[in-house]
Design a protein around this motif. Structure first.
Motif, PDB file in Angstrom:
ATOM      1  N   SER A 265      -6.584  -2.025  10.807  1.00  0.00           N
ATOM      2  CA  SER A 265      -5.203  -2.554  10.640  1.00  0.00           C
ATOM      3  C   SER A 265      -4.222  -2.127   9.500  1.00  0.00           C
ATOM      4  O   SER A 265      -4.741  -1.732   8.651  1.00  0.00           O
ATOM      5  N   SER A 266      -2.869  -2.233   9.774  1.00  0.00           N
ATOM      6  CA  SER A 266      -2.127  -2.152   8.714  1.00  0.00           C
ATOM      7  C   SER A 266      -2.603  -2.866   7.339  1.00  0.00           C
ATOM      8  O   SER A 266      -2.434  -2.260   6.137  1.00  0.00           O
ATOM      9  N   GLU A 267      -2.827  -3.917   7.389  1.00  0.00           N
ATOM     10  CA  GLU A 267      -3.217  -4.769   6.188  1.00  0.00           C
ATOM     11  C   GLU A 267      -4.377  -4.389   5.575  1.00  0.00           C
ATOM     12  O   GLU A 267      -4.363  -4.190   4.351  1.00  0.00           O
ATOM     13  N   GLU A 268      -5.438  -3.865   6.231  1.00  0.00           N
ATOM     14  CA  GLU A 268      -6.586  -3.138   5.872  1.00  0.00           C
ATOM     15  C   GLU A 268      -6.316  -1.876   4.957  1.00  0.00           C
ATOM     16  O   GLU A 268      -6.725  -1.841   3.820  1.00  0.00           O
TER      17      GLU A 268
ATOM     18  N   GLY B 279       2.088  16.130   9.889  1.00  0.00           N
ATOM     19  CA  GLY B 279       2.343  16.857  10.973  1.00  0.00           C
ATOM     20  C   GLY B 279       3.118  16.034  12.091  1.00  0.00           C
ATOM     21  O   GLY B 279       4.332  15.604  11.532  1.00  0.00           O
ATOM     22  N   PRO B 280       2.727  15.748  13.154  1.00  0.00           N
ATOM     23  CA  PRO B 280       3.535  15.004  14.188  1.00  0.00           C
ATOM     24  C   PRO B 280       3.439  13.280  13.880  1.00  0.00           C
ATOM     25  O   PRO B 280       4.130  12.555  14.639  1.00  0.00           O
ATOM     26  N   HIS B 281       2.558  12.909  12.906  1.00  0.00           N
ATOM     27  CA  HIS B 281       2.458  11.650  12.805  1.00  0.00           C
ATOM     28  C   HIS B 281       3.215  11.065  11.631  1.00  0.00           C
ATOM     29  O   HIS B 281       3.465  11.725  10.537  1.00  0.00           O
ATOM     30  N   LYS B 282       3.656   9.856  11.698  1.00  0.00           N
ATOM     31  CA  LYS B 282       4.295   9.276  10.640  1.00  0.00           C
ATOM     32  C   LYS B 282       3.545   8.126   9.839  1.00  0.00           C
ATOM     33  O   LYS B 282       2.519   7.474  10.576  1.00  0.00           O
ATOM     34  N   ILE B 283       3.510   8.461   8.575  1.00  0.00           N
ATOM     35  CA  ILE B 283       2.801   7.544   7.728  1.00  0.00           C
ATOM     36  C   ILE B 283       3.368   6.733   6.778  1.00  0.00           C
ATOM     37  O   ILE B 283       4.313   6.903   6.283  1.00  0.00           O
ATOM     38  N   ASP B 284       2.958   5.357   7.051  1.00  0.00           N
ATOM     39  CA  ASP B 284       3.751   4.230   6.325  1.00  0.00           C
ATOM     40  C   ASP B 284       3.599   4.469   4.924  1.00  0.00           C
ATOM     41  O   ASP B 284       2.643   4.764   4.457  1.00  0.00           O
ATOM     42  N   HIS B 285       4.755   4.216   4.146  1.00  0.00           N
ATOM     43  CA  HIS B 285       4.646   4.446   2.708  1.00  0.00           C
ATOM     44  C   HIS B 285       3.504   3.356   1.879  1.00  0.00           C
ATOM     45  O   HIS B 285       3.187   3.738   1.104  1.00  0.00           O
ATOM     46  N   ASN B 286       3.074   2.373   2.740  1.00  0.00           N
ATOM     47  CA  ASN B 286       2.170   1.477   2.078  1.00  0.00           C
ATOM     48  C   ASN B 286       1.055   2.018   2.153  1.00  0.00           C
ATOM     49  O   ASN B 286       0.103   1.602   1.433  1.00  0.00           O
TER      50      ASN B 286
ATOM     51  N   PHE C 173      -3.028   9.595   1.082  1.00  0.00           N
ATOM     52  CA  PHE C 173      -2.949   8.120   1.643  1.00  0.00           C
ATOM     53  C   PHE C 173      -4.214   7.918   2.282  1.00  0.00           C
ATOM     54  O   PHE C 173      -5.000   8.641   2.336  1.00  0.00           O
ATOM     55  N   VAL C 174      -4.518   6.648   2.573  1.00  0.00           N
ATOM     56  CA  VAL C 174      -5.616   6.233   3.355  1.00  0.00           C
ATOM     57  C   VAL C 174      -5.765   6.680   4.801  1.00  0.00           C
ATOM     58  O   VAL C 174      -4.746   6.528   5.428  1.00  0.00           O
ATOM     59  N   ASN C 175      -6.631   6.910   5.082  1.00  0.00           N
ATOM     60  CA  ASN C 175      -6.943   7.254   6.712  1.00  0.00           C
ATOM     61  C   ASN C 175      -6.976   6.070   7.568  1.00  0.00           C
ATOM     62  O   ASN C 175      -7.451   5.140   7.446  1.00  0.00           O
ATOM     63  N   LEU C 176      -6.100   6.410   8.792  1.00  0.00           N
ATOM     64  CA  LEU C 176      -6.047   5.483   9.709  1.00  0.00           C
ATOM     65  C   LEU C 176      -7.534   5.559  10.353  1.00  0.00           C
ATOM     66  O   LEU C 176      -8.098   4.274  10.802  1.00  0.00           O
ATOM     67  N   ARG C 177      -8.138   6.020  10.709  1.00  0.00           N
ATOM     68  CA  ARG C 177      -9.590   6.172  11.449  1.00  0.00           C
ATOM     69  C   ARG C 177     -10.253   7.281  10.507  1.00  0.00           C
ATOM     70  O   ARG C 177     -10.197   8.176  10.153  1.00  0.00           O
TER      71      ARG C 177
ATOM     72  N   ALA D  90      10.998   5.291   2.148  1.00  0.00           N
ATOM     73  CA  ALA D  90      10.817   6.079   3.549  1.00  0.00           C
ATOM     74  C   ALA D  90       9.271   6.180   3.752  1.00  0.00           C
ATOM     75  O   ALA D  90       8.555   6.257   2.896  1.00  0.00           O
ATOM     76  N   ASP D  91       8.967   6.369   5.048  1.00  0.00           N
ATOM     77  CA  ASP D  91       7.863   6.758   5.482  1.00  0.00           C
ATOM     78  C   ASP D  91       7.643   7.973   5.279  1.00  0.00           C
ATOM     79  O   ASP D  91       8.621   9.011   5.048  1.00  0.00           O
ATOM     80  N   TYR D  92       6.397   8.461   5.322  1.00  0.00           N
ATOM     81  CA  TYR D  92       6.141  10.060   5.122  1.00  0.00           C
ATOM     82  C   TYR D  92       5.612  10.588   6.656  1.00  0.00           C
ATOM     83  O   TYR D  92       5.264   9.815   7.472  1.00  0.00           O
ATOM     84  N   THR D  93       5.563  12.055   6.551  1.00  0.00           N
ATOM     85  CA  THR D  93       5.119  12.536   7.776  1.00  0.00           C
ATOM     86  C   THR D  93       3.945  13.535   7.779  1.00  0.00           C
ATOM     87  O   THR D  93       3.819  14.017   6.530  1.00  0.00           O
TER      88      THR D  93
END
Length: 141
Positions: free
Chosen positions: A120-123, A7-14, A26-30, A2-5
């Motif tokens: 990106s998701s890959e990065e 706050g209001p954001h979904k965090i991909d389990h990867n 988790f690693v930061n999106l920005r 499952a993905d994580y949450t």
């Protein structure tokens, strides 16, 4: 998985590279109860040591932004762990101004988000995989 949450954001389990029964990193999106606070700081110290070694830094800055006037953009407790090196800011304490989004005069001079691009998701997955190896952590199946 499952993905994580966050706050209001979904965090991909990867993107998650470390979990305990009470928290995840988790690693930061920005990342309360006393045991959660203790575990959060123990985990932040462990991850901080790994990041300092991995990035060949000489120090770390830990920040918590609690509330919108403190620059908190996600209404959920979390710690930013920033590896630091000599000369990364002209004046060492400028990092706090860079983090403080509520300072409008500074924001005109130094708006880090204007130049930051979402990765990106890959990065993010590649970075999380490297950190998992360094922490000897296997994600739950």
């Amino acid at each position: 998985m499952a993905d994580y949450t966050f706050g209001p954001h979904k965090i991909d389990h990867n993107d998650v590279f470390y979990t305990t029964d009470l928290l995840y990193a988790f690693v930061n999106l920005r990342p309360v109860l006393p045991e959660e606070t203790s575990e959060m700081w123990i985990t932040a110290k462990r991850i901080g040591n790994m990041l300092e070694n991995y990035h060949k830094a000489s120090s770390l800055t830990f920040t918590i932004q609690d509330g919108p006037q403190a620059g908190q953009s996600v209404p959920h407790v979390h710690i930013h762990i920033v590896p630091r090196k000599v000369g990364d800011f002209e004046n060492n304490d400028d990092i706090y101004d860079a983090i403080d989004e509520s300072d409008k005069n500074l924001k005109k001079k130094l708006d880090l988000d204007k130049e930051r691009k979402d990765r990106s998701s890959e990065e993010r997955v590649q970075e999380a995989e490297e950190y998992r190896k360094l922490l000897s952590f296997e994600p739950e199946s």
